[in-house]
Design a protein around this motif. Structure first.
Motif, PDB file in Angstrom:
ATOM      1  N   LEU A 313      40.412  59.008 -59.913  1.00 45.20           N
ATOM      2  CA  LEU A 313      41.063  57.719 -60.079  1.00 45.20           C
ATOM      3  C   LEU A 313      42.007  57.671 -61.272  1.00 45.20           C
ATOM      4  N   ASN A 314      41.754  58.497 -62.267  1.00 50.95           N
ATOM      5  CA  ASN A 314      42.652  58.497 -63.422  1.00 50.95           C
ATOM      6  C   ASN A 314      43.973  59.199 -63.116  1.00 50.95           C
ATOM      7  N   GLU A 315      44.089  59.753 -61.902  1.00 53.96           N
ATOM      8  CA  GLU A 315      45.307  60.464 -61.518  1.00 53.96           C
ATOM      9  C   GLU A 315      46.087  59.739 -60.425  1.00 53.96           C
ATOM     10  N   VAL A 316      45.647  58.550 -60.037  1.00 49.89           N
ATOM     11  CA  VAL A 316      46.286  57.883 -58.907  1.00 49.89           C
ATOM     12  C   VAL A 316      46.852  56.521 -59.293  1.00 49.89           C
ATOM     13  N   LEU A 317      47.783  56.075 -58.452  1.00 49.70           N
ATOM     14  CA  LEU A 317      48.345  54.738 -58.548  1.00 49.70           C
ATOM     15  C   LEU A 317      48.352  54.157 -57.149  1.00 49.70           C
ATOM     16  N   VAL A 318      47.804  52.951 -56.988  1.00 54.60           N
ATOM     17  CA  VAL A 318      47.727  52.315 -55.676  1.00 54.60           C
ATOM     18  C   VAL A 318      48.785  51.229 -55.590  1.00 54.60           C
ATOM     19  N   LYS A 319      49.561  51.251 -54.514  1.00 52.34           N
ATOM     20  CA  LYS A 319      50.632  50.273 -54.343  1.00 52.34           C
ATOM     21  C   LYS A 319      50.551  49.641 -52.965  1.00 52.34           C
ATOM     22  N   LEU A 320      50.905  48.350 -52.909  1.00 42.39           N
ATOM     23  CA  LEU A 320      51.055  47.657 -51.640  1.00 42.39           C
ATOM     24  C   LEU A 320      52.468  47.888 -51.131  1.00 42.39           C
ATOM     25  N   PRO A 329      48.697  46.019 -42.456  1.00 42.80           N
ATOM     26  CA  PRO A 329      47.697  46.387 -43.481  1.00 42.80           C
ATOM     27  C   PRO A 329      47.901  47.798 -44.019  1.00 42.80           C
ATOM     28  N   VAL A 330      49.034  48.011 -44.673  1.00 42.35           N
ATOM     29  CA  VAL A 330      49.403  49.336 -45.169  1.00 42.35           C
ATOM     30  C   VAL A 330      49.363  49.340 -46.696  1.00 42.35           C
ATOM     31  N   PHE A 331      48.979  50.483 -47.279  1.00 48.63           N
ATOM     32  CA  PHE A 331      49.061  50.658 -48.732  1.00 48.63           C
ATOM     33  C   PHE A 331      49.314  52.125 -49.043  1.00 48.63           C
ATOM     34  N   HIS A 332      49.728  52.403 -50.265  1.00 43.01           N
ATOM     35  CA  HIS A 332      50.093  53.759 -50.669  1.00 43.01           C
ATOM     36  C   HIS A 332      49.228  54.200 -51.840  1.00 43.01           C
ATOM     37  N   ILE A 333      48.803  55.440 -51.798  1.00 46.51           N
ATOM     38  CA  ILE A 333      48.083  56.047 -52.921  1.00 46.51           C
ATOM     39  C   ILE A 333      48.924  57.213 -53.421  1.00 46.51           C
ATOM     40  N   SER A 334      49.437  57.063 -54.634  1.00 48.39           N
ATOM     41  CA  SER A 334      50.255  58.108 -55.235  1.00 48.39           C
ATOM     42  C   SER A 334      49.368  58.966 -56.126  1.00 48.39           C
ATOM     43  N   HIS A 335      49.308  60.276 -55.797  1.00 48.53           N
ATOM     44  CA  HIS A 335      48.432  61.190 -56.543  1.00 48.53           C
ATOM     45  C   HIS A 335      49.232  62.405 -56.992  1.00 48.53           C
ATOM     46  N   ILE A 336      49.542  62.456 -58.262  1.00 50.04           N
ATOM     47  CA  ILE A 336      50.295  63.565 -58.885  1.00 50.04           C
ATOM     48  C   ILE A 336      51.602  63.790 -58.120  1.00 50.04           C
ATOM     49  N   ASN A 351      43.168  44.462 -48.663  1.00 45.96           N
ATOM     50  CA  ASN A 351      43.252  43.764 -49.934  1.00 45.96           C
ATOM     51  C   ASN A 351      42.014  43.919 -50.802  1.00 45.96           C
ATOM     52  N   VAL A 352      40.995  44.652 -50.309  1.00 50.42           N
ATOM     53  CA  VAL A 352      39.871  44.965 -51.177  1.00 50.42           C
ATOM     54  C   VAL A 352      40.402  45.817 -52.326  1.00 50.42           C
ATOM     55  N   LYS A 353      40.220  45.330 -53.485  1.00 53.38           N
ATOM     56  CA  LYS A 353      40.835  45.982 -54.642  1.00 53.38           C
ATOM     57  C   LYS A 353      40.228  47.347 -54.891  1.00 53.38           C
ATOM     58  N   ILE A 354      41.068  48.387 -54.927  1.00 57.31           N
ATOM     59  CA  ILE A 354      40.618  49.725 -55.298  1.00 57.31           C
ATOM     60  C   ILE A 354      40.603  49.799 -56.817  1.00 57.31           C
ATOM     61  N   VAL A 355      39.413  49.919 -57.361  1.00 56.27           N
ATOM     62  CA  VAL A 355      39.271  49.913 -58.808  1.00 56.27           C
ATOM     63  C   VAL A 355      39.727  51.250 -59.374  1.00 56.27           C
ATOM     64  N   GLN A 356      40.717  51.184 -60.224  1.00 55.89           N
ATOM     65  CA  GLN A 356      41.180  52.404 -60.874  1.00 55.89           C
ATOM     66  C   GLN A 356      40.580  52.468 -62.273  1.00 55.89           C
ATOM     67  N   THR A 357      39.859  53.512 -62.514  1.00 58.47           N
ATOM     68  CA  THR A 357      39.207  53.678 -63.807  1.00 58.47           C
ATOM     69  C   THR A 357      40.161  54.315 -64.800  1.00 58.47           C
ATOM     70  N   GLU A 358      40.263  53.675 -65.946  1.00 59.91           N
ATOM     71  CA  GLU A 358      41.161  54.203 -66.977  1.00 59.91           C
ATOM     72  C   GLU A 358      40.651  55.548 -67.468  1.00 59.91           C
ATOM     73  N   ASN A 359      41.521  56.489 -67.482  1.00 58.42           N
ATOM     74  CA  ASN A 359      41.155  57.838 -67.905  1.00 58.42           C
ATOM     75  C   ASN A 359      40.859  57.871 -69.395  1.00 58.42           C
ATOM     76  N   ILE A 360      39.755  58.542 -69.734  1.00 59.08           N
ATOM     77  CA  ILE A 360      39.411  58.674 -71.157  1.00 59.08           C
ATOM     78  C   ILE A 360      40.152  59.884 -71.714  1.00 59.08           C
ATOM     79  N   LYS A 361      41.112  59.623 -72.497  1.00 59.04           N
ATOM     80  CA  LYS A 361      41.927  60.710 -73.057  1.00 59.04           C
ATOM     81  C   LYS A 361      41.860  60.669 -74.578  1.00 59.04           C
ATOM     82  N   TYR A 362      42.194  61.763 -75.119  1.00 53.40           N
ATOM     83  CA  TYR A 362      42.255  61.827 -76.582  1.00 53.40           C
ATOM     84  C   TYR A 362      43.722  61.803 -77.001  1.00 53.40           C
TER      85      TYR A 362
END
Length: 501
Positions: A313-320, A329-336, A351-362
């Motif tokens: 999830l820290n590598e994706v972006l979900v767009k309507l 009922p279309v959506f896009h998942i952008s992964h790298i 429309n069920v929200k896909i929860v994107q978890t913020e990546n823990i980075k240093y």
């Protein structure tokens, strides 16, 4: 529970002179207190009745194994112990006041007893499994169904089956806050019992929250176990245990699951969304029924296989879609470097929200310009690292820190002798306090990263060894592990202004 149509203020006391001596608010307060005590007494009777009418004959009949009895009744006797203790304390307080006398204090008892009812967390978490087992045995065995009906004819059951009694603990837990709120609303803030009632309400609501969380965790754990046995994950180099800790987000949780379709080919996929990654699968053996509840049923024979490698999830972006008013009922998942264009069965599902978890980075944090110098560090390589994997290989990376400044190298796969040639720069604030720390980890995808060793070098030591000598390469032994060392190149550069002593 008492309603506005049934005012408790006139029901607890038969002595009219006692009632007349109280304010209307106090009469109502006493009514709610006595209602709590009476319902607690009835609830305790129901708990004991289950042991006598159902548990004992079911155990003696030999129709159920000990494991099945434990699954149905869980820790019933512990519940009896909890509530017997509470009832005894409540009735003692009532007796002290006298049958027709007001109970002055009750909040302290409730606050104390509600703090010791953790047995309900276990019972309520496991109760659904017991109810399911009971229903299965009743549906599949007419003789067992007849047996349960027969023992439920006891006049004390008032026609209620065992399944109804098994729901009472959950119902009772949810009613404690309501009882306490009623008493609290009829208690003046100046009353000596007011603060303790507030504490009791907080404890009651906390217990409800803990019970609900326990139920959710139990369900999550069981669904993860189901996925483990019904989803084939061939092609993943690392062993994936679904019901385990994630890399950095604590326990893994299943957030959502459902059908999706590829827009171009209309290929049907089934997606499992966890709190750390998204897994696309396709059916190997189709299940005839629909609905997620039936999907995760122990009787489900559905089998899936992994369609693509897990998408973190820290590598994706979900767009309507670009047109938000579109009914499609279309959506896009952008992964790298790849975009998945998918559709669901309906708009609500999309429309069920896909929860994107913020990546823990240093992040490296640059110091203020007032720093006294900088340290250039090159992590060249590490040798003889001790891997925890059965094949003896590792996927090591290096974390280099100094105070709040932190850098992380790339991961080198399948080796215990990684060569990084990784450069980083640190701003020096205090020569005699700053310490360079190098830690090596083994990169995991689905579990916390393994520790492969660490070493520390005080800046004062580096200054002493490098002063007027220029860059130097050093071999540093790794600590807290049986073997391993790291080779580094250090270059200390102090600014013109004078360093603090």
């Amino acid at each position: 529970m008492t309603t506005s149509d049934s005012d408790p203020s006139q029901q607890w006391c038969t002595d009219l002179s006692t009632l007349d001596s109280m304010s209307p608010q106090e009469r109502k307060r006493q009514g709610y207190i006595h209602e709590l005590i009476e319902t607690e007494e009835k609830y305790n009777e129901d708990l004991q009745l289950v042991l006598e009418v159902f548990h004992k004959p079911m155990s003696e009949s030999g129709r159920l194994t000990e494991a099945e009895m434990s699954m149905i009744f869980v820790n019933w006797k512990e519940l009896i112990q909890c509530n017997s203790k509470m009832l005894k304390a409540l009735k003692t307080r009532k007796k002290t006041g006298g049958e027709n006398m007001p109970v002055h204090m009750i909040g302290d008892i409730l606050a104390s007893e509600l703090s010791h009812m953790q047995a309900y967390i276990r019972f309520c978490s496991c109760q659904l499994n017991g109810a399911t087992l009971l229903q299965q045995r009743t549906d599949q065995e007419p003789d067992f169904k007849t047996f349960l009906k027969k023992i439920a004819t006891d006049y004390r059951c008032k026609g209620m089956p065992l399944s109804s009694f098994l729901l009472k603990p959950m119902q009772r837990i949810t009613r404690y806050p309501l009882h306490i709120k009623n008493i609290l609303e009829s208690t003046p803030e100046s009353h000596v019992d007011y603060v303790q009632l507030l504490e009791a309400l907080e404890k009651a609501e906390l217990l409800c929250s803990q019970v609900n969380e326990g139920v959710r965790e139990k369900e999550n754990s069981e669904r993860l176990e189901w996925i483990q046995s019904h989803v084939q994950c061939e092609g993943i180099t690392e062993n994936l245990t679904f019901n385990s800790l994630t890399n950095c987000l604590g326990p893994r949780k299943l957030l959502h699951s459902g059908k999706v379709f590829k827009t171009k080919s209309n290929k049907e996929l089934y997606a499992f969304l966890f709190n750390d990654f998204l897994l696309f699968t396709q059916a190997v053996r189709q299940f005839t029924s629909s609905g997620t509840d039936k999907l995760f049923s122990p009787k489900s024979n559905t089998q899936y296989k992994m369609y693509k490698q897990p998408v973190f999830l820290n590598e994706v972006l979900v767009k309507l879609p670009s047109d938000p008013s579109s009914d499609e009922p279309v959506f896009h998942i952008s992964h790298i470097d790849r975009v998945y264009t998918l559709k669901t069965e309906n708009i609500n599902e999309r429309n069920v929200k896909i929860v994107q978890t913020e990546n823990i980075k240093y992040f490296s944090r640059s110091m203020k310009a007032s720093g006294i110098g900088r340290l250039l560090v090159t992590i060249l390589e590490a040798t003889e690292l001790k891997s925890s994997k059965p094949n003896g290989k590792s996927n090591p990376y290096c974390e280099v820190t100094m105070g709040s400044q932190c850098y992380t190298s790339r991961t080198i796969n399948d080796t215990v002798n990684p060569k990084w040639s990784f450069n980083c720069q640190f701003h020096i604030k205090d020569l005699y306090q700053d310490v360079l720390c190098i830690t090596i980890f083994e990169r995991e995808q689905f579990l916390p990263d393994d520790f492969l060793g660490r070493t520390e070098v005080p800046l004062a030591t580096i200054k002493k060894e490098l002063e007027n000598k220029g860059p130097s390469t050093r071999r540093l032994l790794l600590h807290e592990v049986p073997t391993g060392e790291v080779w580094v190149r250090l270059d200390l550069q102090l600014f013109d202004h004078k360093a603090p002593k």
